[in-house]
Design an enzyme around this catalytic site. Structure first.
Site, PDB file in Angstrom:
ATOM      1  CB  CYS A 178      71.518  43.476  12.009  1.00 38.01           C
ATOM      2  SG  CYS A 178      71.329  42.589  10.716  1.00 38.01           S
ATOM      3  CG  HIS A 238      69.788  38.748  13.381  1.00 40.38           C
ATOM      4  ND1 HIS A 238      70.296  39.720  12.304  1.00 40.38           N
ATOM      5  CD2 HIS A 238      70.413  38.599  14.240  1.00 40.38           C
ATOM      6  CE1 HIS A 238      71.390  40.194  13.400  1.00 40.38           C
ATOM      7  NE2 HIS A 238      71.498  39.791  14.345  1.00 40.38           N
ATOM      8  CE1 TYR A 276     116.815  30.318   8.546  1.00 45.11           C
ATOM      9  CE2 TYR A 276     115.170  28.412   9.085  1.00 45.11           C
ATOM     10  CZ  TYR A 276     115.448  29.520   8.449  1.00 45.11           C
ATOM     11  OH  TYR A 276     114.874  29.698   7.226  1.00 45.11           O
TER      12      TYR A 276
END
Length: 716
Positions: free
Chosen positions: A644, A657, A353
DNA sequence: GCAAGGTC
């Protein structure tokens, strides 16, 4: 929440007065043997494999007949007074579901799992079979694994298909014949407190998970009319937060220069490069001063020479996470792939198992027979004969510290494989070699360390040369994946002078935090004890499915959505972002087990907490929905960050940022101190370093472009 | 559809 054993020492032995306080005497009196029950008896096992083991251990001499229903085996044993049927479940056959669409919802019911859940179709045949054999039975025995989930699995079956008032519990901590025979000779009353705790665990996870997931989704629907699957939960959310924290610190990383002096010396006919070993150098000048000093003498003195033999301890056999680690390290397999392959090998009876935490083998396992059977497989024949001669017939496996009440460590069964895929072969090979290796002695390394200095007294200016040789392979012969790299270094004497071949100053940079790998995340979950062997890898995959995280060339990265979800949950459901919610669940469940609290109390308390949190959330729903929509890119930001596509937070920069700007100037003060360079030189320089964090790099790119256009950002 | 937990 671990599947820990129900009434083990961990629970009964907690107070000093435990032998007085628990009703152990009453329990002794109520012990019943399976043979004391007359009429029709149904024994419910957690899974087919366990059912078979029970039959073999307890009923073999009573001529059990094996029958099948749609491929599912069950056994019937007839005695003078009774007819016993042993029937398997397949894990949970009942689950929580609701008809409610809205949020909050606390209206849930337990239903057959193939109705409650998609992809659980297999359960239907098990339920039909169980219903058939339970009809008109006189007694029921819950013989599922003796832990909180096993108690729930068996209880719900008996409740729905039998009679809980005519039920008993088999208590065993492993599936060995001795334990099983003992358990069936001393059947216990039904473990009601354990069942209540188990049901409570399911319900708490459900009301937290479903309600918070729905709250997140509805905020999006209400603010932008878009329906996207989002989720949160006791295990997945702390895991997501762990990843987001790692990714954030990686993205904000700014390298700091560090210095060292690298020296090459001649020993005999070869050159060796030395590692700088003195006090840390914080400036370029210090480094050059040392380099000059070395050049001036042009010889180094051996100030210390050490040889030591180091043992390489034999590792224990695998538990699941160790196997997942090794399969990732050696073959690059994901934890979920490894788990699935191991489960298939288990179903083919090739290995034991796999969903186990144990690093220990069962004491009554016939090691010799297994090894002899494995040696029929040509690729292991040589290894096993080598092992037998090396250990001179004493088969004692190394054991690890980790235990699991339900299952032992993973081992090969000795059944020969017919044909296996490449991946299956690799997993089988890892399990088999690790099993063989666990009987072998430790390895031994000879380590040599030479410490050198230009000064006779050392004086803080030190260099090091280290080598290692394997002098005895031991277990590494059988499991060669951990073979240490050898590096030969000659023997020298203290006081010996070595000729310097070259000297130079090295500038290195501080190391960025690594993005986590799947296995790192899994190991972290294990270390804070959230999730189980069966669920951890699956939950990590869920985070991918939700698009909270993605694979990156360097590891796992978080998406804007993942980062936004963590931020929102941190603000409104802070309990859910911490692994400690699991601890608080465990404490409450423990109180239920001890009869100190009730399921309804605990659930309604959680409901109260949730209702309040959900109310606060609802007050800010539109705002939250909009921030999620922006993270997914469904909404354009009002003002765009100059680095961005994100929304401006401050100073023309988005949150990330903006943080990057702070990190950038914090690091500059170090750069100025160590390198004495201008901000312009600094930006130019680090923008070219590949290890700079992503957000920092994006920011530098705009700063440099901005500077050339005469634009400047505040540098505080 | 949403959790986490069993197991096929």
């Amino acid at each position: 929440m671990k599947r820990e054993k129900a009434h083990g020492r961990a629970i009964e032995g907690q107070g000093l007065g435990s032998d007085l306080s628990e009703g152990s005497i009453d329990n002794e009196r109520s012990f019943k043997s399976i043979w004391d029950l007359d009429g029709r008896v149904v024994v419910i096992a957690e899974k087919p494999k366990a059912a078979r083991k029970i039959v073999e251990a307890v009923f073999q001499e009573y001529k059990p007949r094996v029958l099948r229903y749609k491929g599912i085996p069950y056994w019937v044993i007839s005695s003078k007074w009774s007819e016993i049927t042993v029937v398997p479940a397949a894990g949970h056959l009942y689950g929580i579901t609701t008809m409610d669409k809205g949020c909050p919802t606390f209206n849930y019911i337990w239903q057959p799992i193939h109705i409650a859940e998609r992809g659980a179709g297999h359960a239907k045949n098990y339920i039909t079979l169980i219903d058939k054999v339970c009809r008109g039975a006189d007694h029921y025995v819950n013989a599922c694994d003796y832990d909180i989930e096993g108690s729930v699995i068996g209880y719900l079956i008996i409740k729905n298909h039998g009679d809980v008032n005519r039920s008993l519990r088999a208590k065993f901590s492993s599936l060995t014949p001795r334990e099983l025979r003992n358990a069936f000779s001393k059947l216990m009353p039904l473990d009601r407190e354990m069942v209540e705790a188990g049901l409570c665990r399911h319900e708490l996870d459900w009301i937290w998970g479903i309600n918070v997931s729905r709250a997140l989704m509805s905020s999006l629907v209400e603010s932008v009319g878009r329906s996207i699957t989002l989720s949160a939960g006791r295990v997945q959310t702390p895991t997501l937060k762990y990843i987001v924290d790692k990714v954030t610190s990686r993205n904000l990383f700014v390298p700091i220069p560090q210095y060292s002096v690298s020296v090459t010396v001649r020993i005999g006919d070869s050159n060796y490069s030395l590692e700088y070993y003195g006090r840390s150098l914080e400036s370029r000048e210090e480094a050059y001063a040392i380099a000059e000093a070395v050049k001036a003498v042009n010889k180094l003195i051996v100030v210390d020479y050490k040889e030591e033999v180091q043992g390489i301890p034999t590792p224990p056999p695998f538990n699941l996470s160790d196997l997942q680690s090794e399969a990732a390290r050696i073959y690059g397999l994901s934890p979920l792939t490894t788990q699935k392959v191991a489960e298939a090998l288990y179903l083919d009876a090739l290995i034991s198992y796999p969903r186990t935490n144990s690093q220990r083998l069962p004491k009554d396992l016939n090691y010799e027979e297994i090894l002899k059977n494995i040696s029929r497989i040509p690729q292991y024949r040589g290894l096993i004969s080598k092992l037998f001669s090396e250990i001179k017939g004493v088969l004692k496996p190394v054991e690890g510290a980790k235990e699991d009440p339900a299952h032992p460590a993973i081992y090969p069964t000795g059944v020969a494989s017919i044909s296996l895929s490449r991946i299956s072969r690799r997993i089988y090979d890892l399990v088999t070699r690790r099993f063989i290796a666990s009987f072998a002695p430790s390895g031994r390394l000879l380590r040599k360390t030479i410490v050198l200095s230009p000064l006779r007294q050392g004086g803080g200016v030190l260099f090091k040369l280290a080598g290692q040789e394997i002098i005895y392979e031991g277990w590494l012969k059988y499991y060669p994946f951990s073979m240490p790299k050898e590096f030969q270094v000659p023997r020298v004497g203290v006081g010996e002078l070595l000729e310097v071949v070259s000297v130079k100053v090295d500038r290195k940079f501080s190391k960025p935090p690594e993005l986590p790998s799947k296995i790192k995340v899994l190991k972290w979950m294990e270390s804070v004890n959230i999730g189980t062997e069966s669920t951890r890898a699956r939950i990590i995959e869920t985070l991918f499915t939700r698009k909270y995280i993605v694979e990156d060339s360097r590891g796992i990265s978080a998406t804007d959505l993942g980062i936004a979800v963590v931020e929102i949950l941190n603000n409104y459901f802070s309990e859910l972002t911490e692994a400690s919610l699991t601890r608080s669940f465990e404490e409450k469940l423990e109180a239920i087990r001890r009869g100190l609290a009730s399921r309804s109390q605990v659930v309604s308390e959680a409901r109260g907490v949730l209702v309040n949190l959900l109310n606060e959330f609802t007050g800010k729903k539109t705002e939250i929905g909009i921030s999620l929509a922006k993270a997914i890119g469904l909404l354009k930001p009002k003002a765009k960050c100059i680095a961005c596509h994100r929304e401006v937070f401050d100073e023309d920069l988005c949150k990330y940022h903006h943080l990057a700007l702070q990190e950038l100037w914090k690091a500059y003060s170090e750069w100025r101190r160590r390198e004495g360079i201008s901000t312009e030189e600094y930006l130019n320089y680090i923008s070219k370093l590949g290890i700079v964090g992503r957000w920092v790099k994006e920011l530098i790119d705009v700063l440099c472009a901005g500077q050339s256009k005469g634009r400047k950002l505040s540098m505080q």
